[in-house]
Design an enzyme around this catalytic site. Structure first.
Site, PDB file in Angstrom:
ATOM      1  N   TYR A   1      -2.472  -0.271  10.256  1.00 13.44           N
ATOM      2  CA  TYR A   1      -2.811  -1.017   8.652  1.00 13.44           C
ATOM      3  C   TYR A   1      -1.069  -0.453   8.267  1.00 13.44           C
ATOM      4  CZ  TYR A   1      -4.117  -0.950   3.812  1.00 13.44           C
ATOM      5  OH  TYR A   1      -4.170  -1.373   2.460  1.00 13.44           O
TER       6      TYR A   1
ATOM      7  N   SER B   1       0.945  -1.173  -0.084  1.00 16.54           N
ATOM      8  CA  SER B   1       0.060  -0.127   0.004  1.00 16.54           C
ATOM      9  C   SER B   1       0.935   1.117   0.064  1.00 16.54           C
ATOM     10  CB  SER B   1      -1.015  -0.136   1.233  1.00 16.54           C
ATOM     11  OG  SER B   1      -1.465   1.227   1.632  1.00 16.54           O
TER      12      SER B   1
END
Length: 257
Positions: free
Chosen positions: A154, A141
């Protein structure tokens, strides 16, 4: 150019929704035999049915990627009848919160899927790839390399995916195993719609527009765009690429601010 995966066997985790489903669909269109490892049985069977209805080849394996023994058993069983060529580590979960409002349970849950899940799959597949080479593609990501507000757990997990990618690529160069990762920015998936509907009732359209405009290019990415990049990186045309992170982010990392 249309990249072919003919006669290739690909494993895709979390391959029945969002980006994962786009990848399995695209790989099947490129003539790969796709094995979908998915926690949600209904979604997994539906994805296989859709691929088969379009002439593709797919198989569903219900799997919790955080379960080390289960992952190894499934991948070993696939390898009994197939030479595995590709592993795409796509399964992952999100969490919203900074360090103060991330509980220990939150952190453990994110870690178990996003970090341990990737490790479990790589651990299980590498022995099967070493004899003939192969490809591991991890889904990281933009949060793995730039600060994203309220994404502490995350971001931590995706940073680990990024560095696992570099480590595996280095360790298995001599075995012909290529390992890369893709780092998407915000992509329009059912998860995004669910997040907006849950947290901004009555303001869905306004929030969708606001989130879209956080990408410099002015819109969210499409799952199919990530899938096209995944197809290239898993094809023979990308045979000179390993140990590399590929942002697909509408300019977020370089152009934001």
């Amino acid at each position: 150019m249309s990249f072919s995966l003919e006669n290739k066997v690909a494993i895709v985790t979390g391959g029945a929704s969002g980006i994962g489903k786009a990848i399995t669909t695209r790989f099947a269109e490129a003539k790969a035999k796709v094995h979908i490892l998915e926690f949600n049985e209904e979604h997994g069977k539906q994805a296989v049915a859709e691929i088969e209805a379009n002439g593709g080849s797919a198989f569903f394996h219900q799997c919790d990627v955080s379960d080390h023994d289960q992952v190894k058993s499934i991948i070993d069983s696939i390898a009994l009848d197939n030479k595995i060529d590709i592993l795409v580590n796509n399964a992952g979960i999100a969490h919203v919160g900074n360090v103060e409002n991330t509980t220990e349970e939150d952190l453990d849950r994110v870690y178990s899927v996003n970090v341990k899940g990737v490790y479990n799959c790589i651990y299980a597949v590498v022995p099967h790839l070493k004899s003939n080479g192969g490809i591991i593609l991890n889904m990281a990501s933009i949060a793995s390399s730039v600060g994203i507000s309220d994404r502490f757990a995350y971001s931590m997990s995706k940073g680990a995916v990024l560095t696992m990618t570099y480590s595996v690529a280095k360790d298995y160069l001599d075995d012909g195993i290529r390992c890369n990762c893709i780092s998407p920015a915000r992509v329009h998936t059912p998860f995004v719609d669910g997040f907006i509907n849950k947290n901004y009732p009555g303001k869905e359209a306004e929030m969708f527009d606001k989130l879209s405009k956080t990408q410099p290019i002015g819109r969210m990415g499409k799952p199919e765009e990530v899938a096209n990049l995944a197809l290239y990186l898993c094809s023979d045309e990308a045979s000179f690429i390993t140990g590399t992170d590929f942002p697909i982010d509408g300019g977020f990392i370089k152009l934001n601010g």
